[in-house]
Structure formats: structure tokens, C-alpha cells
Design an enzyme around this catalytic site. Structure first.
Site, PDB file in Angstrom:
ATOM      1  N   CYS A  63      -7.578 -25.778  14.386  1.00  0.00           N
ATOM      2  CA  CYS A  63      -8.761 -26.404  14.915  1.00  0.00           C
ATOM      3  C   CYS A  63      -8.672 -28.122  14.814  1.00  0.00           C
ATOM      4  O   CYS A  63      -9.394 -28.856  15.369  1.00  0.00           O
ATOM      5  CB  CYS A  63      -9.449 -26.221  13.801  1.00  0.00           C
TER       6      CYS A  63
ATOM      7  N   HIS B 290      -6.484 -19.894  12.857  1.00  0.00           N
ATOM      8  CA  HIS B 290      -7.318 -20.100  12.245  1.00  0.00           C
ATOM      9  C   HIS B 290      -8.256 -19.216  11.287  1.00  0.00           C
ATOM     10  O   HIS B 290      -8.307 -19.142  10.127  1.00  0.00           O
ATOM     11  CB  HIS B 290      -8.298 -20.204  13.476  1.00  0.00           C
TER      12      HIS B 290
ATOM     13  N   CYS C  72     -12.964 -26.753   9.682  1.00  0.00           N
ATOM     14  CA  CYS C  72     -11.899 -26.150  10.203  1.00  0.00           C
ATOM     15  C   CYS C  72     -11.087 -27.484   9.509  1.00  0.00           C
ATOM     16  O   CYS C  72     -10.336 -28.188  10.766  1.00  0.00           O
ATOM     17  CB  CYS C  72     -10.916 -25.001  10.402  1.00  0.00           C
TER      18      CYS C  72
ATOM     19  N   CYS D  24      -7.646 -26.090  10.133  1.00  0.00           N
ATOM     20  CA  CYS D  24      -5.917 -25.742  10.210  1.00  0.00           C
ATOM     21  C   CYS D  24      -5.397 -26.013  11.067  1.00  0.00           C
ATOM     22  O   CYS D  24      -5.641 -27.203  11.980  1.00  0.00           O
ATOM     23  CB  CYS D  24      -6.283 -23.849  10.100  1.00  0.00           C
TER      24      CYS D  24
ATOM     25  N   ASP E 135       1.087  -0.688   0.138  1.00  0.00           N
ATOM     26  CA  ASP E 135      -0.069  -0.240  -0.309  1.00  0.00           C
ATOM     27  C   ASP E 135       0.877   0.957  -0.073  1.00  0.00           C
ATOM     28  O   ASP E 135       1.762   1.158   0.336  1.00  0.00           O
ATOM     29  CB  ASP E 135      -1.230   0.515   2.055  1.00  0.00           C
TER      30      ASP E 135
ATOM     31  N   ASP F 215      -7.947  -6.922   0.700  1.00  0.00           N
ATOM     32  CA  ASP F 215      -7.145  -7.019   2.096  1.00  0.00           C
ATOM     33  C   ASP F 215      -7.755  -6.929   3.164  1.00  0.00           C
ATOM     34  O   ASP F 215      -8.508  -5.469   2.824  1.00  0.00           O
ATOM     35  CB  ASP F 215      -6.062  -5.898   2.020  1.00  0.00           C
TER      36      ASP F 215
END
Lengths: 376, 376
Positions: A305, A331, A300, A302, A90, A262
Site C-alpha cells: 500500500c 497486504h 494500510c 504495508c 495442525d 488461523d
């Protein structure tokens, strides 16, 4: 240095593929935010494992610390931070207005006082391009003037005009291989938005962003602005809605033809104890989770999880262990990548509308009260 | 439920193997500290990747939050925190004296006020065993009375006597399968240390710890006490020096016959910006590292040293990114495991003396001033 191909459409939504110096990005994509050269609490390996193909870093922050020349000497930002994938930076315009003190904006540029040490600096369009080239960004953003919400029409008009002027100077200043995106401004005034988009389009840039939204205005207004701008922007260039972060907003914007997103939401909310899960949002400190031996999100895949209970995650937050914010961030970042994967698959199958309804029905089924903020 | 075999000796140093309910531990070993059920900033996977085979958690903290009954309901501490290896729990005696307010110690036990919410509690030897059994600790520690340094002989004598009395009660209270370690006290009085060790030995416990040292006394005194106690303790039981953390102290104690160590140094110093490296200690915030594109420790194989420069690590600390403390902790924890691996290999080869000299010569070659603290 940037190629973008729309491989499939589903109504206005686009499935795309963007080739950048550091790799390929499948769109619609969500870019986790690594403002100061780190996706907060995550190692680059963890950020990559989430499925993120590109992250967003910040020119203003990295210019102040560690300094773009130091980053260039270290081989560029990607090498410096150990992230071997694309980076979008940015321009820092937003941060100059929101973080720095005593900002004075003229046509020349934005003069500001560092929030770190009070030193004075002037960001010109040319300098902002130079900094991002030193960082070796895969995608550099033009310096823009981003007014707050709400703002009067004359102020919005002047900011949009100056943003276009600066975009032209950025474009002239850049090296040929720099992938520079223009930023559409115009606040919540439809005609200003459209004229801003048209004027930027004349610069024939490799991509375009929609800035100055998701600043607290009603969603209906956001979507209206996004929809109008998307119709003006060239169909063969990627479109990036800056700062849009709620799953419902991302889905809506994808359906209006946006390709890139984003937001600090997954990382900031993760750090402060709010998780995004299939059934909504979870405030993990809530005592209802104290004895909950289930996963944060049973849907999930991940690390969090797969390995921990809500009871343990709550414990970590209650006692203030750094692992808590980290596991929730991990997560959340994965949740957003799974969201984007779901969106891409749905577009591929021409089923985005029904997929979106199903996702949102489930997502709205059990949201807990949570204290998160929006924010670019 | 605990078997310990000394497989090789090198002078007084011992190479051992300890079998515990959750797995095997090779000694001499260093146990990272995970006070509240988390080795600070690390995931259990990262802690395991460091090579750590056992960690230390704290009875006092876990009793207060989340509560031992809650942990038992979750399947025990190892399962609750996702650490599928052995756990030793400190009894909390040390924390009652150092953290809690208004502690009143009688032969019955230690009455204290929680540092969290001010509630009043009484730790008796029996309760401390019950808590650790609820946690499912692979090794439970007796409740002890640990006076500060320096302390008068009468106070030291009374504390050692009470610690022996409590050890006997702990031993009577425990279930048959509980691996209970006694804790030798006696401050810096050699005869008290020896009589404390003798009296505990009569309880025929599966292991013995040396407590109440590394509290600020000169190293010479520490080593003198450790050496005398080690000569009294049974040769077929593991010996654990509580809170010893500097590499030089660990090496010295191994050479006096100690098998197990724990300390907050690698984690606490990592969080506050001091790294242990082959050539000494590094204060990563020091401006000399601002442009240093070398690894933190070129000898190290950890994720941090393989992927990042000192310049980036310094940047993370300077801007306050959570990844900085995490990457330094990850390195420090690995540094300690490599230290212990080096010690074990040297004992195996009957070369501990020369290995120690070489290690310490290198380690003392370039230590930077650093502000770390010792601490159990």
C-alpha cells in the site's frame, strides 16, 4: 513450556499473553498458514514484518515432504524454514480426510493414501505426536476426526468420541514439554460439542481448539457452537477456533471468548486476486481499477500500500506476474494483523463492542463481488 | 540527458559511469530483465537491494498491456512500477519476431498480431520511439530487424540495411532529451556487422547496442562479432550487448570493450530451479541436496544464502512453493551483480585477466547438469 495469562477481559473477550519456546504471542491472535513450511509467496522476514507472532504448519504435508526426520536433522521446523518465532502444527487429521485418498478410519488411527505418490500410511495418535515432536512444534495438535458439514448425529457422535479417545492417547504419548492442544468436535450438535469439550478438559491440556466448524454451516450455527464450547472450556487455557477466517467471524468469535485463529483466506485470496481492505474486499482484476492511481488500502501501512497503485497491482494480475499474488498476500497478511491489533487495543480499552461496530460498518461499505473460498 | 565517462581501461575493458535521468549506472553493468514491469518474483526493493542500478523492460509487452498511454498517465514507467532508478526499454523488435504471430515486415515497419488477443498492430520506428517516450525510458532502443540464427547473407544484409534505415527514422522522430541507442545487426557476417556499426555511428547517438547475437551461434562467433563491432563503435559511447547472459560470455565481452548486458538467465533459471553459484551451476531439485544443510553459495551475501539451506530450497521446489523460485531468483540476481562488481574492481586494479581466470576456474569446478536456456 506454555504459559498463558489473561491480562484483561471485555465482556467475554480476553486479552492474553502466551509464552512459547520460540517467543511470545499476544492474543487474540491470527496465525498465517504456512502449510508446507512457507507462508505462500512470503519470505519469513515478510511474514514477521506483518506482525505475525506465530504461524501454522501442517503435519500431514511435512510428514510426506520433506519428512519429519529430515526436519529434525535440520534442527527442527523453525530453523529449517528460517522462522524464528513460534509454530503451531495442525495434526493433519483434517488433511487426511480432505486431501488423501482411500482413507480408512478405525479406532487405531487413520489409514490413507498420499496425495503425492499414492503410498499408504497410517496416522495413529502416537505417530502424530511423534512427528510434531520431531518438527519441534511450539504447539502440537491432537489427531482428530473431523466430519464434513452437514453430517448426521450418529456420525458426529462417533467422531467426537473417537477424537476424545485419540486425545487421551496423544496426551499419554507426548513428552512432558510438548504443548498439546485437544480438539473439540461434535459437528453442529450443541450437546455433543459440550460433552466433547468436557471430556477433553479432563485431560488437563495446555490449550483447546474448536475444530469441525467453518465448513460451510451458517454463521449463526458457528457462533452458537463456539459460544457454548467456550463456556465449558477452562478460562485459564488458550482457545483456538480452527479455520475461522472472515474478519466478521473472527470478531464474533473473539467476543465469545476465543483467543487464536488461523485461516488460508488472506494468503489464498491474495494469490487469487482478492484483497481485504478497510472498506471491504477488492477484486483487483476488475477493470474499474485499470486507471486507479490510489493505494489498495489508503489506511494500510504495508509495503504494497505504501509503494504501488491499484492500477499496477491489476496490471500484474492481468499479465500473470508472480509479484501480483505476492503483493496482495503481503497486504492481506498485514491486514489481518492490523485487525487483531485493533481488537486487542479495543479489549484493552474495554471498547470492543463499539470498535467492532465501527470496523464492520466501514468494512461492509463497499465490498466487491469476489470468488474466495473459506477453508481451514 | 545521458553522460558517459570511461574512467579507467584495462586492455580493451572499460570502467565507466553513466548518468541518466533516474540515476547513475556504473559500468560494466548487468541489467535484470523486467519485461512486463516486474523483475519476475522480486519486489522493486529486492531488485534494488541486489545492487542493480538499471533494469530492462519491454516496449512490445507494455504497449499491449497495460498500454503506454496508461503508463504515461500514471507518471511514467519508473513511477508506475515503483522502481526509482533508470530503466532501459527494449524496442520490441525482437519480441515482434519471436512472440507475435503473422509478422509482416516492410520498410514501413513491422505489422504483427498480438500474442495476447490476436489484435493487429503496426510498429513503425516513429511509433516505437513515441511509446518509449510515453513510458519515460531512461534509454530507448531503436526498432530493429533481428533475424534468427542461422540466416543467409542476403537476409542478414537486408535486415541490417533496414535496421539502419529505421534507426535514422527513430533518431529523427525522437525528442531532444530521449536517449536513443542504435542496434547493430548483420548476423554472423563480419563485414555486415562492421558496416552496420559504421552507418549507425553516423547518427551520433548517445549509445549503441549489438543485437542479433547470443541466439545459439558458437561462442567463438559471438566473440568475433562483438570484437569487430567494438572496434568500430565510438569509444566515448556506451556499448550494450543484448541478451548475453552466461558469466563466461559477459566476461569475454567486457574484455572486448562492452559496457552493458541484460539477459533473462538469472531470473528464468532461478524460477526453474537452477542457481548460479561461485563453483558453477546448481540444479536445486537434485536429490543430492535433500539433506544438505549448507548455504546455496557460501560465498554469497544475499538473503537466500544468509538464511536458508539447500535442503529447504530443494523442499520448496519439490512441493511447488512460490517462495522457491523467488529465493533462487533473488540469489541469481545478486550473483550477477556481484559478478559485475568483481569485474569493475578488477578493471580498476588493472587485473581483469587474472581475475577472470580465477573466477572461471572456480566457476567451472563443479557445474551440475542443468536445463537452462539462453535468451534475450
Amino acid at each position: 513450556m506454555l504459559t498463558f495469562a489473561v491480562e484483561k477481559t471485555d465482556s467475554l473477550a480476553r486479552l492474553g499473553r502466551m509464552e512459547l519456546p520460540h517467543g511470545t504471542v499476544h492474543t487474540p491472535c491470527f496465525m498465517p498458514v504456512g502449510t508446507q513450511g512457507s507462508v505462500k509467496t512470503l519470505t519469513p522476514a515478510e511474514a514477521a514484518d506483518s506482525g505475525a507472532e506465530i504461524i501454522v504448519c501442517n503435519t500431514y504435508h511435512l510428514y510426506l515432504r520433506p519428512g519429519h526426520k529430515r526436519v529434525r536433522a535440520a534442527g527442527g521446523l523453525a530453523k529449517f524454514i528460517g522462522w524464528n518465532r513460534p509454530i503451531l502444527t495442525d495434526s493433519g487429521g483434517f488433511q487426511v480426510y480432505s486431501l488423501a485418498a482411500l482413507t480408512r478410519v478405525t479406532d487405531e488411527g487413520a489409514e490413507f493414501q498420499s496425495h503425492v505418490d499414492g503410498s499408504r500410511h497410517l496416522f495413529t495418535p502416537e505417530l502424530v505426536v511423534e512427528i510434531q515432536e520431531a518438527l519441534g512444534s511450539d504447539i502440537a495438535m491432537c489427531l482428530d476426526e473431523c466430519p464434513p458439514y452437514p453430517v448426521s448425529r450418529p456420525v458426529a457422535e462417533a467422531a467426537a468420541a473417537r477424537t476424545s479417545l485419540w486425545a487421551e492417547r496423544c496426551s499419554r504419548a507426548r513428552q512432558a514439554q510438548t504443548n498439546l492442544f485437544g480438539i473439540v468436535q461434535g459437528a453442529t450438535y450443541a450437546d455433543l460439542r459440550e460433552s466433547s469439550a468436557k471430556s477433553l478438559t479432563e485431560l488437563d491440556l495446555p490449550g483447546y481448539a474448536i475444530g469441525g466448524l467453518c465448513l460451510g454451516e451458517p454463521s449463526k450455527v458457528t457462533y452458537d457452537m463456539v459460544g457454548r464450547v467456550a463456556l465449558v472450556l477452562p478460562v485459564d487455557r488458550p482457545r483456538y477456533l480452527m479455520g475461522a477466517g472472515y474478519p466478521e467471524d473472527i470478531i464474533a468469535a473473539v467476543r465469545l471468548g476465543v483467543d487464536m485463529f488461523d485461516c488460508v483466506l488472506p494468503t489464498r485470496n491474495g494469490r487469487t486476486g482478492t484483497a481485504f481492505v478497510s472498506s471491504g474486499r477488492v477484486a483487483i482484476r476488475n477493470s474499474r481499477h485499470a486507471d486507479d492511481l490510489g493505494a489498495l488500502d489508503p489506511q494500510c501501512d504495508c509495503y504494497t500500500c505504501r509503494n504501488f497503485t491499484r492500477a499496477y497491482l491489476r496490471h500484474l494480475f492481468v499479465v500473470g506476474e508472480a509479484l501480483g499474488p505476492k503483493l496482495l498476500t503481503l497486504h492481506n497478511v498485514r491486514f489481518y494483523q492490523r485487525l487483531m491489533q485493533g481488537i486487542r487495543t479495543a479489549i484493552e480499552q474495554g471498547a470492543l463492542e463499539s470498535w467492532s461496530s465501527e470496523f464492520l460498518d466501514r468494512y461492509r461499505s463497499s465490498a466487491e463481488p469476489a470468488g474466495e473460498e473459506n477453508g481451514r
